[in-house]
Design a protein around this motif. Structure first.
Motif, PDB file in Angstrom:
ATOM      1  N   GLN A 115      10.871  10.625   8.618  1.00  0.00           N
ATOM      2  CA  GLN A 115      11.585  11.863   8.335  1.00  0.00           C
ATOM      3  C   GLN A 115      11.351  12.921   9.403  1.00  0.00           C
ATOM      4  O   GLN A 115      12.236  13.706   9.729  1.00  0.00           O
ATOM      5  N   ASN A 158       0.843  -1.185   0.000  1.00  0.00           N
ATOM      6  CA  ASN A 158       0.000   0.000   0.000  1.00  0.00           C
ATOM      7  C   ASN A 158       0.887   1.248   0.000  1.00  0.00           C
ATOM      8  O   ASN A 158       1.527   1.570   0.995  1.00  0.00           O
ATOM      9  N   LEU A 159       0.907   1.957  -1.120  1.00  0.00           N
ATOM     10  CA  LEU A 159       1.788   3.123  -1.261  1.00  0.00           C
ATOM     11  C   LEU A 159       1.449   4.224  -0.263  1.00  0.00           C
ATOM     12  O   LEU A 159       2.340   4.900   0.240  1.00  0.00           O
ATOM     13  N   ASP A 160       0.151   4.407   0.028  1.00  0.00           N
ATOM     14  CA  ASP A 160      -0.240   5.428   1.007  1.00  0.00           C
ATOM     15  C   ASP A 160       0.344   5.113   2.388  1.00  0.00           C
ATOM     16  O   ASP A 160       0.827   5.995   3.088  1.00  0.00           O
ATOM     17  N   MET A 219       3.028   3.290   3.057  1.00  0.00           N
ATOM     18  CA  MET A 219       4.484   3.461   3.031  1.00  0.00           C
ATOM     19  C   MET A 219       4.873   4.941   3.030  1.00  0.00           C
ATOM     20  O   MET A 219       5.837   5.336   3.666  1.00  0.00           O
ATOM     21  N   GLU A 220       4.105   5.764   2.341  1.00  0.00           N
ATOM     22  CA  GLU A 220       4.366   7.206   2.367  1.00  0.00           C
ATOM     23  C   GLU A 220       4.206   7.753   3.780  1.00  0.00           C
ATOM     24  O   GLU A 220       4.988   8.593   4.226  1.00  0.00           O
ATOM     25  N   GLU A 221       3.186   7.272   4.492  1.00  0.00           N
ATOM     26  CA  GLU A 221       2.974   7.732   5.869  1.00  0.00           C
ATOM     27  C   GLU A 221       4.103   7.279   6.783  1.00  0.00           C
ATOM     28  O   GLU A 221       4.578   8.041   7.627  1.00  0.00           O
ATOM     29  N   ASN A 245       7.196   6.667   5.878  1.00  0.00           N
ATOM     30  CA  ASN A 245       8.364   7.477   5.515  1.00  0.00           C
ATOM     31  C   ASN A 245       8.243   8.907   6.032  1.00  0.00           C
ATOM     32  O   ASN A 245       9.221   9.491   6.494  1.00  0.00           O
ATOM     33  N   ARG A 246       7.028   9.472   5.966  1.00  0.00           N
ATOM     34  CA  ARG A 246       6.812  10.830   6.480  1.00  0.00           C
ATOM     35  C   ARG A 246       7.100  10.881   7.978  1.00  0.00           C
ATOM     36  O   ARG A 246       7.798  11.765   8.456  1.00  0.00           O
ATOM     37  N   ARG A 247       6.579   9.922   8.702  1.00  0.00           N
ATOM     38  CA  ARG A 247       6.808   9.886  10.148  1.00  0.00           C
ATOM     39  C   ARG A 247       8.281   9.675  10.475  1.00  0.00           C
ATOM     40  O   ARG A 247       8.798  10.242  11.419  1.00  0.00           O
TER      41      ARG A 247
END
Length: 147
Positions: free
Chosen positions: A136, A124-126, A128-130, A132-134
């Motif tokens: 960073q 789920n790309l969403d 994984m983006e979350e 990665n955001r957390r």
């Protein structure tokens, strides 16, 4: 996995979610450990209680009122973090370490999802983006001690 997949309106879902409640004696044990720990360990143990209480409260409220908008992965992150915080205490609890790690790492956060066959999460790309955001932001774990 329960909080990620369960239909909020399903019969018995609220009762099942309440099974996440910590027994009163377990909370008492944690509080006693805090009293007899050094400042760093006491802070980490208190943080576990805080994160658990937030995770439990959010989970119960989302089942009691499934129409309230919640961030899609909030429960998954909340419970993964509680699990990691508890795992970080294992060596300390067994007296094989003098301290509890100060902060969880990105690698350990991902490991939770590998262990529960997290292919749904990693595909789920969403999600994984979350993650990665957390990562960073350094926001896997909120520290209430920050000033």
């Amino acid at each position: 996995m329960f909080t990620y997949n369960t239909e909020r309106n399903a019969v018995g879902a609220i009762e099942a979610a309440k099974e996440f409640n910590m027994p009163e004696h377990a909370l008492g044990i944690l509080k006693e450990c805090i009293c007899y720990s050094d400042i760093a360990a006491a802070s980490r143990l208190a943080n576990i209680i805080r994160h658990y209480q937030v995770a439990f409260s959010r989970t119960i409220s989302s089942f009691e009122n499934p129409n309230v908008g919640q961030m899609r992965y909030t429960h998954v992150f909340d419970w993964a973090l509680v699990q990691l915080l508890l795992e970080d205490c294992f060596e300390f609890a067994r007296s094989s370490s003098d301290t509890i790690p100060v902060k969880i790492s990105e690698g350990s956060f991902y490991s939770v999802f590998f262990r529960m066959d997290g292919s749904d999460f990693f595909a789920n790309l969403d999600f994984m983006e979350e993650v990665n955001r957390r990562d960073q932001l350094g926001d896997f774990e909120i520290s209430w001690d920050r000033k």
